[in-house]
Design a protein around this motif. Structure first.
Motif, mmCIF file in Angstrom:
data_model
loop_
_atom_site.group_PDB
_atom_site.id
_atom_site.type_symbol
_atom_site.label_atom_id
_atom_site.label_comp_id
_atom_site.label_asym_id
_atom_site.label_seq_id
_atom_site.Cartn_x
_atom_site.Cartn_y
_atom_site.Cartn_z
ATOM 1 N N MET A 177 -15.709 -2.169 -3.492
ATOM 2 C CA MET A 177 -14.981 -2.198 -4.751
ATOM 3 C C MET A 177 -13.870 -3.261 -4.703
ATOM 4 O O MET A 177 -13.668 -3.986 -5.660
ATOM 5 C CB MET A 177 -14.386 -0.817 -5.041
ATOM 6 C CG MET A 177 -13.781 -0.700 -6.416
ATOM 7 S SD MET A 177 -13.395 0.986 -6.898
ATOM 8 C CE MET A 177 -11.814 1.198 -6.162
ATOM 9 N N ASP A 178 -13.166 -3.326 -3.543
ATOM 10 C CA ASP A 178 -12.093 -4.317 -3.416
ATOM 11 C C ASP A 178 -12.612 -5.746 -3.501
ATOM 12 O O ASP A 178 -12.022 -6.592 -4.179
ATOM 13 C CB ASP A 178 -11.342 -4.131 -2.097
ATOM 14 C CG ASP A 178 -10.295 -3.033 -2.160
ATOM 15 O OD1 ASP A 178 -9.959 -2.582 -3.271
ATOM 16 O OD2 ASP A 178 -9.798 -2.631 -1.097
ATOM 17 N N VAL A 179 -13.718 -6.022 -2.805
ATOM 18 C CA VAL A 179 -14.262 -7.385 -2.805
ATOM 19 C C VAL A 179 -14.714 -7.785 -4.199
ATOM 20 O O VAL A 179 -14.385 -8.874 -4.688
ATOM 21 C CB VAL A 179 -15.417 -7.516 -1.781
ATOM 22 C CG1 VAL A 179 -16.113 -8.853 -1.923
ATOM 23 C CG2 VAL A 179 -14.895 -7.335 -0.364
ATOM 24 N N THR A 180 -15.439 -6.907 -4.880
ATOM 25 C CA THR A 180 -15.895 -7.199 -6.251
ATOM 26 C C THR A 180 -14.710 -7.406 -7.181
ATOM 27 O O THR A 180 -14.656 -8.370 -7.950
ATOM 28 C CB THR A 180 -16.788 -6.057 -6.776
ATOM 29 O OG1 THR A 180 -17.896 -5.896 -5.885
ATOM 30 C CG2 THR A 180 -17.290 -6.359 -8.174
ATOM 31 N N GLY A 181 -13.737 -6.496 -7.095
ATOM 32 C CA GLY A 181 -12.542 -6.620 -7.933
ATOM 33 C C GLY A 181 -11.764 -7.884 -7.651
ATOM 34 O O GLY A 181 -11.257 -8.539 -8.572
#
Length: 190
Positions: free
Chosen positions: A1-5
Motif C-alpha cells: 500500500m505504501d509503495v503504490t501510494g
C-alpha cells in the motif's frame, strides 16, 4: 500500500513541482526543498523532505519566535518566518508532497505517527518512546484530528499511541480518506 501510494503521490508531485518551485523562488529566493533530520521507527534518524515554506535562514531565527506549544514540540500560530507562498503550501498541505519520496525509501509510511525532530526525541520519557514503535506517517491521528491546532505534545503522544492500538489496513485507509477531506476543507490548517 505504501509503495503504490508513494508512486501515485510522486506522480502528483511531478505535476505541481514546477509551479510550486516558481512561486517559492518569486516569493523568497533559495532552495525549493527543505530537509531536516527526523526520527523514524525505533528512533532511527532520516532526512525528511518538504517544499520550503519558510525564509531561507528560518532555523537560525527560531530563537526569536515564541513557542506557543506545550511540551516537546515547537509551534507558533503566526510564525513570521513563514513566507506568503509558504502559508498557502501549509494550508493546502502541498508542502508535504515531497514526503512521498520518504515513503518510497521506506523511512516513512502513508499513515503513522508524527515524525519528531532529534531535539524532541532527546527529551523523551519511556512513554514517549513508545510512539516510535511504528514508522512515522505523512498523515495520522494528529493530521486528521486537529492538524496545526494541536499544541500540547502529550495530546499528540496520546493520539499516536491510540493509533498503534487501533492499527489495521482498514483503519489506515479510513485515515487516508479522512485526510483528503480535512485537507480539502482546510480544517485545522494554519
Amino acid at each position: 500500500m505504501d509503495v503504490t501510494g508513494a508512486l501515485v503521490g510522486l506522480a502528483i508531485t511531478a505535476i505541481v513541482v514546477v509551479p510550486i518551485a516558481i512561486a517559492i523562488q518569486l516569493d523568497n529566493p533559495g532552495s525549493v526543498f527543505y530537509s531536516q533530520t527526523r526520527c523514524g521507527f525505533d528512533g532511527k534518524p532520516f532526512r525528511i523532505w518538504k517544499f520550503r515554506s519558510m525564509i531561507t535562514n528560518a532555523e537560525q531565527l527560531q530563537h526569536t519566535v515564541k513557542n506557543e506549544a506545550k511540551g516537546n514540540i515547537f509551534k507558533s500560530k503566526d510564525d513570521p518566518r513563514i513566507t506568503r507562498v509558504g502559508k498557502f503550501l501549509r494550508r493546502t498541505s502541498l508542502d508535504e508532497l515531497p514526503q512521498f519520496w520518504n515513503v518510497l525509501q521506506g523511512d516513512m509510511s502513508l499513515v503513522g505517527t508524527r515524525p519528531p525532530t532529534v531535539d524532541e526525541v532527546n527529551q523523551y520519557t519511556a512513554r514517549h518512546w513508545r510512539r516510535l514503535k511504528v514508522k512515522p506517517g505523512i498523515t495520522g491521528e494528529w493530521q486528521t484530528n486537529g492538524r496545526s491546532t494541536i499544541s500540547n505534545f502529550e495530546d499528540i503522544v496520546e493520539m499516536d499511541l491510540d493509533y498503534q492500538r487501533k492499527w489495521s489496513i482498514g483503519y489506515d485507509l479510513q485515515l487516508i480518506f479522512k485526510t483528503v477531506q480535512v485537507v480539502l476543507k482546510k480544517h485545522g490548517a494554519c
